[in-house]
Design an enzyme around this catalytic site. Structure first.
Site, PDB file in Angstrom:
ATOM      1  N   GLN A 140      72.317  41.089  36.820  1.00  0.00           N
ATOM      2  CA  GLN A 140      71.024  40.630  37.110  1.00  0.00           C
ATOM      3  C   GLN A 140      70.732  39.381  36.355  1.00  0.00           C
ATOM      4  O   GLN A 140      70.060  38.536  36.893  1.00  0.00           O
ATOM      5  CB  GLN A 140      70.312  41.798  36.481  1.00  0.00           C
ATOM      6  CG  GLN A 140      68.626  41.506  36.508  1.00  0.00           C
ATOM      7  CD  GLN A 140      68.302  41.301  37.795  1.00  0.00           C
ATOM      8  OE1 GLN A 140      68.783  41.669  38.974  1.00  0.00           O
ATOM      9  NE2 GLN A 140      67.130  40.352  37.721  1.00  0.00           N
ATOM     10  N   GLU A 141      71.425  39.029  35.095  1.00  0.00           N
ATOM     11  CA  GLU A 141      70.877  37.934  34.465  1.00  0.00           C
ATOM     12  C   GLU A 141      71.640  36.773  35.042  1.00  0.00           C
ATOM     13  O   GLU A 141      71.206  35.532  35.131  1.00  0.00           O
ATOM     14  CB  GLU A 141      71.340  38.239  33.113  1.00  0.00           C
ATOM     15  CG  GLU A 141      70.534  39.062  32.002  1.00  0.00           C
ATOM     16  CD  GLU A 141      69.270  38.530  31.749  1.00  0.00           C
ATOM     17  OE1 GLU A 141      69.031  37.395  32.152  1.00  0.00           O
ATOM     18  OE2 GLU A 141      68.449  39.161  31.111  1.00  0.00           O
TER      19      GLU A 141
END
Length: 481
Positions: free
Chosen positions: A320-321
């Site tokens: 996600q990052e």
């Protein structure tokens, strides 16, 4: 006394005698039924054996083994139900819905918990418990293929479905309106296996409900719901024959967990990502599991073990990052696999944020510190979600959201309640009275939802649900993790 009077009196006596015999017979039958009900009471039987026997199927939507033990909507729901009765739970796993129905009919279990749809035909045959969510049936195919777009088009295809399911009952009803409609049934494949074959291109189309589609298209991203073929239908457990006391208890119990918000939270946990589905994002994620994750998996596992965090959660958060790009740099200055700020990197002793191993261990250490700050009143799984939200928006804003939740009569220890409160942090009416003020509160909600989604896909891809013993499963191994 006349003959007529004697006859009339005899006739009256006969009627009275018949009436007395009938009433007595009815009373004796009633007493027998009551005695049988007492002796064969479902709750009495369950508590006497100290075990609730649950019939289910081995699928991601019902019951399966994940990396940290058994999971699934029906697993969690039935386990909690058994705990409310003060008994253990035993899951007996069947190959498909048809086998589950036969087993509950024959008295093999106490409840059938396998996403069972309440249909007219089944309602006449089985004893259902309370409804806990609704589904709508859709025609399902594979993206980029020649597919039907209406019922008229479907007449040129032959859907494959599991025999004895609500899908078959619905098709039988539709055939009255569309006589040319045909389909194939199977007792060998499960609904999940049929969906996989549609995804592989081995089957053209099938019929499936929207909740199952929303779950499985995360694993088979080319699956696509085409058009609905039913109205909304209720899903409920089927209870053992004559289990009327069990039914009464279940009604009260479901009412209680609905009021608490737990039921909505559970449905959202397993089926709540349909509206966020992004085909190209999910397709890319599957590709990067194969190509990028192997470069970093060892370090995710080591960091997870060191800081007591599931490594798949760390990997999902990292995706996600940074989409597992160790050289990632954002316009705001955060960088690396875990997108650490310079301040956070210094806090967790990371000297080079673009070093993959340092970034993973630093991110894990920081997340572990946030988890430790979450009150113990928050349940274990929700502690991870709270910490992820704090990782995204800051611990101060998380604390504000918990206080606001309490002020609004919500449960500050429940992620289900907190995710509805966090977006309020962007409204002056609320943030003007909070310690840390304004925050884009919707961002941590989306952040956490996406990480949960990625983790689920990752685990399903790497660790396919284990084949379980079709007859019984050890109860001690199935207690809540």
């Amino acid at each position: 006394m006349s003959k007529y009077t004697k006859k009339s009196r005899n006739h009256t006596l006969q009627h009275r005698l018949i009436l007395i015999i009938s009433v007595s017979f009815t009373f004796l039958i009633g007493m027998g039924v009551a005695l049988d009900s007492l002796l064969l009471s479902s709750l009495h039987t369950i508590r006497k054996r100290k075990k609730l026997i649950v019939l289910t199927t081995n699928t991601s939507s019902t019951y399966y083994y994940g990396t940290d033990g058994p999971k699934g909507m029906e697993y969690e729901l039935a386990t909690l139900f058994a705990q409310s009765l003060g008994v253990e739970v035993e899951f007996r796993v069947k190959h498909n819905i048809n086998e589950v129905l036969k087993a509950i009919q024959s008295g093999e279990g106490d409840i059938a918990a396998a996403g069972m749809t309440r249909t007219r035909e089944r309602q006449n045959k089985y004893l259902f418990g309370p409804t806990y969510y609704e589904v709508t049936q859709y025609v399902v195919g594979k993206r980029f293929r020649n597919l039907p777009r209406s019922m008229e088009d479907l007449l040129q295809f032959k859907p494959v479905i599991v025999a004895g399911t609500s899908f078959e009952e619905n098709l039988i009803r539709l055939k009255k309106e569309y006589p040319a409609l045909e389909w194939d049934t199977t007792t060998v494949l499960s609904t999940e296996q049929i969906l996989e074959k549609v995804w592989l291109g081995e089957i053209d189309v099938t019929i499936c409900d929207d909740k199952i589609i929303s779950l499985y298209r995360r694993y088979f991203p080319e699956l696509i719901p085409l058009f609905p073929v039913s109205e909304a239908e209720e899903v409920a457990w089927i209870l053992r024959k004559n289990g009327y006391d069990l039914e009464r208890y279940a009604k009260k119990w479901f009412k209680k967990i609905k009021k608490s918000g737990y039921l909505d939270e559970l449905v959202a946990k397993y089926f709540g990502y349909y509206e966020f589905f992004d085909y190209f994002d999910i397709r890319t994620f599957h590709w990067r599991i194969e190509t990028r994750l192997p470069l970093y998996r060892k370090w995710f596992e080591e960091a997870g073990n060191k800081y007591n965090i599931p490594w798949t959660l760390l990997a999902a958060q990292s995706y996600q990052e940074s989409h597992w790009n160790s050289r990632a740099i954002s316009p705001t200055g955060v960088r690396g696999l875990m997108m650490l700020t310079q301040t956070t990197a210094q806090t967790v002793d990371v000297t080079n944020r673009l070093d993959a191993r340092q970034s993973i261990f630093g991110g894990a250490r920081y997340l572990a510190g946030l988890i430790d700050r979450i009150p113990l009143s928050v349940q274990p799984n929700d502690r991870y979600l709270f910490a992820l939200a704090a990782y995204n928006v800051g611990f101060g804003h998380l604390t504000d959201a918990r206080r606001l939740a309490a002020d609004l009569g919500r449960n500050p220890d429940s992620w289900h309640d907190l995710k509805s409160v966090l977006p309020l942090l962007s409204q002056p009416k609320y943030y003007s009275k909070l310690t840390f003020g304004y925050a884009r509160g919707m961002e941590p909600v989306r952040y956490v939802d996406r990480i949960v989604n990625y983790r689920d896909i990752l685990e399903q891809t790497l660790f396919q649900p284990q084949e379980l013993n079709p007859d019984t499963t050890n109860t001690e191994a199935l207690q809540t993790q």
